[in-house]
Scaffold this motif. Structure first.
Motif, PDB file in Angstrom:
ATOM      1  N   SER A  92      17.843  42.016 -54.170  1.00  0.00           N
ATOM      2  CA  SER A  92      16.970  42.666 -53.193  1.00  0.00           C
ATOM      3  C   SER A  92      15.815  41.712 -52.907  1.00  0.00           C
ATOM      4  N   TYR A  93      15.129  41.912 -51.802  1.00  0.00           N
ATOM      5  CA  TYR A  93      14.199  40.859 -51.393  1.00  0.00           C
ATOM      6  C   TYR A  93      12.989  41.384 -50.635  1.00  0.00           C
ATOM      7  N   GLU A  94      11.973  40.525 -50.610  1.00  0.00           N
ATOM      8  CA  GLU A  94      10.769  40.777 -49.831  1.00  0.00           C
ATOM      9  C   GLU A  94      10.782  39.904 -48.581  1.00  0.00           C
ATOM     10  N   THR A  95      10.210  40.440 -47.523  1.00  0.00           N
ATOM     11  CA  THR A  95      10.044  39.700 -46.276  1.00  0.00           C
ATOM     12  C   THR A  95       8.575  39.730 -45.887  1.00  0.00           C
ATOM     13  N   VAL A  96       7.990  38.562 -45.699  1.00  0.00           N
ATOM     14  CA  VAL A  96       6.592  38.461 -45.257  1.00  0.00           C
ATOM     15  C   VAL A  96       6.587  37.908 -43.838  1.00  0.00           C
ATOM     16  N   TYR A  97       5.904  38.609 -42.942  1.00  0.00           N
ATOM     17  CA  TYR A  97       5.880  38.240 -41.537  1.00  0.00           C
ATOM     18  C   TYR A  97       4.622  37.436 -41.197  1.00  0.00           C
ATOM     19  N   GLU A  98       4.666  36.816 -40.045  1.00  0.00           N
ATOM     20  CA  GLU A  98       3.577  35.933 -39.625  1.00  0.00           C
ATOM     21  C   GLU A  98       2.241  36.665 -39.544  1.00  0.00           C
ATOM     22  N   ASN A  99       2.268  37.951 -39.191  1.00  0.00           N
ATOM     23  CA  ASN A  99       1.017  38.706 -39.063  1.00  0.00           C
ATOM     24  C   ASN A  99       0.484  39.218 -40.396  1.00  0.00           C
ATOM     25  N   GLY A 100       1.143  38.858 -41.509  1.00  0.00           N
ATOM     26  CA  GLY A 100       0.662  39.235 -42.832  1.00  0.00           C
ATOM     27  C   GLY A 100       1.269  40.502 -43.400  1.00  0.00           C
ATOM     28  N   THR A 101       2.082  41.220 -42.629  1.00  0.00           N
ATOM     29  CA  THR A 101       2.733  42.424 -43.152  1.00  0.00           C
ATOM     30  C   THR A 101       3.893  42.041 -44.058  1.00  0.00           C
ATOM     31  N   ARG A 102       4.302  42.985 -44.914  1.00  0.00           N
ATOM     32  CA  ARG A 102       5.348  42.708 -45.894  1.00  0.00           C
ATOM     33  C   ARG A 102       6.252  43.919 -46.063  1.00  0.00           C
ATOM     34  N   THR A 103       7.550  43.681 -46.242  1.00  0.00           N
ATOM     35  CA  THR A 103       8.512  44.756 -46.481  1.00  0.00           C
ATOM     36  C   THR A 103       9.376  44.417 -47.691  1.00  0.00           C
ATOM     37  N   PHE A 104       9.980  45.445 -48.278  1.00  0.00           N
ATOM     38  CA  PHE A 104      10.938  45.283 -49.376  1.00  0.00           C
ATOM     39  C   PHE A 104      12.253  45.905 -48.949  1.00  0.00           C
ATOM     40  N   THR A 105      13.344  45.150 -49.101  1.00  0.00           N
ATOM     41  CA  THR A 105      14.672  45.618 -48.703  1.00  0.00           C
ATOM     42  C   THR A 105      15.566  45.725 -49.926  1.00  0.00           C
ATOM     43  N   LYS A 106      16.068  46.910 -50.159  1.00  0.00           N
ATOM     44  CA  LYS A 106      17.005  47.146 -51.250  1.00  0.00           C
ATOM     45  C   LYS A 106      18.411  46.945 -50.715  1.00  0.00           C
ATOM     46  N   ILE A 107      19.241  46.230 -51.480  1.00  0.00           N
ATOM     47  CA  ILE A 107      20.594  45.905 -50.993  1.00  0.00           C
ATOM     48  C   ILE A 107      21.667  46.503 -51.889  1.00  0.00           C
ATOM     49  N   HIS A 108      22.869  46.551 -51.331  1.00  0.00           N
ATOM     50  CA  HIS A 108      24.058  46.966 -52.092  1.00  0.00           C
ATOM     51  C   HIS A 108      25.102  45.872 -51.947  1.00  0.00           C
ATOM     52  N   LEU A 109      25.749  45.535 -53.051  1.00  0.00           N
ATOM     53  CA  LEU A 109      26.769  44.484 -53.064  1.00  0.00           C
ATOM     54  C   LEU A 109      28.162  45.091 -53.103  1.00  0.00           C
ATOM     55  N   GLU A 110      29.022  44.591 -52.246  1.00  0.00           N
ATOM     56  CA  GLU A 110      30.431  44.966 -52.260  1.00  0.00           C
ATOM     57  C   GLU A 110      31.268  43.735 -52.563  1.00  0.00           C
ATOM     58  N   GLY A 111      32.216  43.888 -53.483  1.00  0.00           N
ATOM     59  CA  GLY A 111      33.052  42.755 -53.861  1.00  0.00           C
ATOM     60  C   GLY A 111      32.289  41.732 -54.661  1.00  0.00           C
ATOM     61  N   VAL A 112      31.521  42.198 -55.673  1.00  0.00           N
ATOM     62  CA  VAL A 112      30.703  41.300 -56.490  1.00  0.00           C
ATOM     63  C   VAL A 112      31.574  40.278 -57.184  1.00  0.00           C
ATOM     64  N   THR A 113      31.144  39.031 -57.122  1.00  0.00           N
ATOM     65  CA  THR A 113      31.861  37.966 -57.813  1.00  0.00           C
ATOM     66  C   THR A 113      30.881  36.908 -58.240  1.00  0.00           C
ATOM     67  N   GLU A 114      31.166  36.250 -59.334  1.00  0.00           N
ATOM     68  CA  GLU A 114      30.347  35.134 -59.793  1.00  0.00           C
ATOM     69  C   GLU A 114      31.251  34.041 -60.335  1.00  0.00           C
ATOM     70  N   LEU A 115      30.807  32.811 -60.198  1.00  0.00           N
ATOM     71  CA  LEU A 115      31.536  31.681 -60.767  1.00  0.00           C
ATOM     72  C   LEU A 115      31.096  31.500 -62.208  1.00  0.00           C
ATOM     73  N   ARG A 116      32.005  31.660 -63.127  1.00  0.00           N
ATOM     74  CA  ARG A 116      31.669  31.431 -64.537  1.00  0.00           C
ATOM     75  C   ARG A 116      31.969  29.975 -64.843  1.00  0.00           C
ATOM     76  N   ASN A 117      30.944  29.172 -64.829  1.00  0.00           N
ATOM     77  CA  ASN A 117      31.102  27.735 -65.001  1.00  0.00           C
ATOM     78  C   ASN A 117      31.025  27.372 -66.477  1.00  0.00           C
TER      79      ASN A 117
ATOM     80  N   LYS B 210      -0.036  31.842 -45.611  1.00  0.00           N
ATOM     81  CA  LYS B 210      -0.514  32.773 -44.596  1.00  0.00           C
ATOM     82  C   LYS B 210      -0.321  32.191 -43.204  1.00  0.00           C
ATOM     83  N   ARG B 211      -0.449  30.890 -43.090  1.00  0.00           N
ATOM     84  CA  ARG B 211      -0.182  30.196 -41.825  1.00  0.00           C
ATOM     85  C   ARG B 211       0.780  29.036 -42.097  1.00  0.00           C
ATOM     86  N   LEU B 212       1.911  29.390 -42.639  1.00  0.00           N
ATOM     87  CA  LEU B 212       2.900  28.392 -43.060  1.00  0.00           C
ATOM     88  C   LEU B 212       3.520  27.698 -41.850  1.00  0.00           C
ATOM     89  N   ARG B 213       3.680  26.376 -41.971  1.00  0.00           N
ATOM     90  CA  ARG B 213       4.309  25.579 -40.919  1.00  0.00           C
ATOM     91  C   ARG B 213       5.370  24.666 -41.533  1.00  0.00           C
TER      92      ARG B 213
END
Length: 429
Positions: free
Chosen positions: A90-115, A192-195
């Motif tokens: 899940s992740y945070e998103t910060v916008y240019e105007n300084g606002t911020r949101t949190f997005t909760k996600i769901h995974l389908e077909g979870v897989t990982e490489l076991r190295n 805050k003013r990332l370029r």
């Protein structure tokens, strides 16, 4: 000492860079031994998005590395359950105007490489660093020629206004390290003013003739000055005209010389996305595995970008090398390229001794891969993000490595989802 030996070394270094990076001829002799591994990519679905309090943007850049959980330590960590994995992705998103949101996600077909990480000759661990992040003889290549800096693959490397590097992964997106924008608790002051700066040649046209007017600094013609010609001889007028032409020619020559030097073209960042796995509350052992972030630019950069890829084990690919370019602080305004072999690998990290300096963090780590299930053309693909120098706990002994975060199938799905907003285009080619 700038005599023939120095010239010979410079020519040799240039030949190495050209042959390793810019040539698309032979890869290595073990190319035929490489077998493409088909990798299944999970699907990320957004469950909910909530608005958070705006960040304070008070964090300072932490220059000194801490001690992180090493390979032996990571082997003892339990594999994240699907619910825990969803929390980390899940992740945070910060916008240019300084606002911020949190997005909760769901995974389908979870897989990982076991190295299965390979053991390494301990001689590498006994090397002494002469400079921070540089091991033994400095093996970096400083790219200065404008034809190389402003052309692929070096042109895909960018610089952040926070002092880090990054890599172009779409017409509007830059992949970089999470610690370049967030210290684990709050966003850095500079975000805050990332370029983002892209190296381009200076525009050849400067100034110019205004519509219906004259060039800047140009004297009026005789027809524009009334009876001025009556007061000046014909010879004086010719001298004035000749002087004006010489002045304009000098200005054009000066502008032409300046146009040969690449400069940064800066673009504001529209939004920044960081996985929850990087946040400190997830634990230090986990956060190092999620040291990556994606930046969306306000306008497209119009440069060739590098596609994402996945490699189960770097030692299995032709030549077994990783490559990356960045903007090291000790070579200001220049692209610095390096390549090396990966010494050890875990499921999420790559440990190596690629020489680097501060400023290269966030650079895209890439390799050569074939498209179309191993039957297509060779392409450079980003398989990780250079995180920087770290002290690593290995069997109770602290060793220093340069560490890169690898792109796993789940991380690939997340980054691709950030870029495209859906799973339809998030399949490996």
């Amino acid at each position: 000492m700038t005599g023939p030996p120095f010239l010979l070394f410079s020519l040799t270094a240039l030949a190495v860079v050209v042959s390793l990076v810019c040539s698309s001829a032979s890869i290595t002799n073990n190319e035929d031994d490489y077998h493409f591994t088909q990798i299944k990519i999970p699907v990320i679905l957004e469950q909910s998005t909530v608005r958070l309090q705006s960040p304070e943007f008070t964090a300072d850049d932490v220059s000194e590395p801490g001690v992180m959980c090493g390979i032996e330590c990571q082997r003892k960590l339990p594999e994240p359950r699907p619910a825990e994995l969803e929390r980390l992705l899940s992740y945070e998103t910060v916008y240019e105007n300084g606002t911020r949101t949190f997005t909760k996600i769901h995974l389908e077909g979870v897989t990982e490489l076991r190295n299965a990480s390979s053991s390494v000759d301990d001689k590498a661990g006994n090397l002494k660093r002469r400079k921070r992040q540089v091991y033994g003889m400095d093996g970096r290549f400083v790219i200065t020629g404008k034809h190389y800096i402003t052309n692929y693959p070096f042109s895909a490397s960018v610089r952040l206004s926070t002092g880090c590097s990054g890599i172009l992964v779409s017409p509007r997106h830059v992949l970089t390290s999470a610690h370049c924008v967030h210290d684990g608790q709050d966003y850095l002051k500079g975000t805050k003013r990332l370029r983002v700066g892209v190296m381009k040649l200076r525009s050849k046209r400067r100034g110019g003739r205004q519509r219906g007017g004259r060039r800047r600094g140009e004297k009026r013609r005789e027809s524009e000055v009334g009876n001025e010609g009556d007061a000046a001889t014909e010879g004086e007028l010719l001298k004035r005209e000749h002087k004006r032409k010489r002045k304009n020619r000098f200005r054009r020559d000066t502008d032409s010389d300046q146009s040969k030097q690449p400069v940064f073209r800066w673009t504001r960042v529209k939004l920044t996305q960081v996985p929850t796995g990087w946040m400190r509350r997830a634990g230090k052992e986990i956060s190092a595995d999620y040291d990556y972030a994606l930046l969306e630019l306000k306008r497209p950069h119009k440069m060739k970008f590098m596609e994402l890829g996945i490699v189960p084990a770097v030692k299995d690919i032709p030549s077994g090398r990783i490559h990356f370019s960045g903007f090291d602080n000790d070579q200001l305004g220049k692209v610095v390229y390096r390549f090396c072999s990966v010494l050890e690998e875990s499921n999420d990290l790559m440990y190596q001794y690629c020489d680097a300096q501060k400023g290269s963090s966030g650079a895209g780590v890439y390799v050569r891969q074939r498209d179309q299930e191993g039957k297509g053309k060779w392409k450079r693909k980003v398989i990780g993000v250079f995180s920087g120098h770290q002290w690593v706990d290995v069997d109770g002994i602290q060793k220093d490595y340069n560490v890169a975060v690898r792109i796993t199938p789940n991380k690939y799905a997340q980054i691709c989802h950030w870029i495209h907003g859906g799973a339809s285009q998030c399949k490996l080619t």
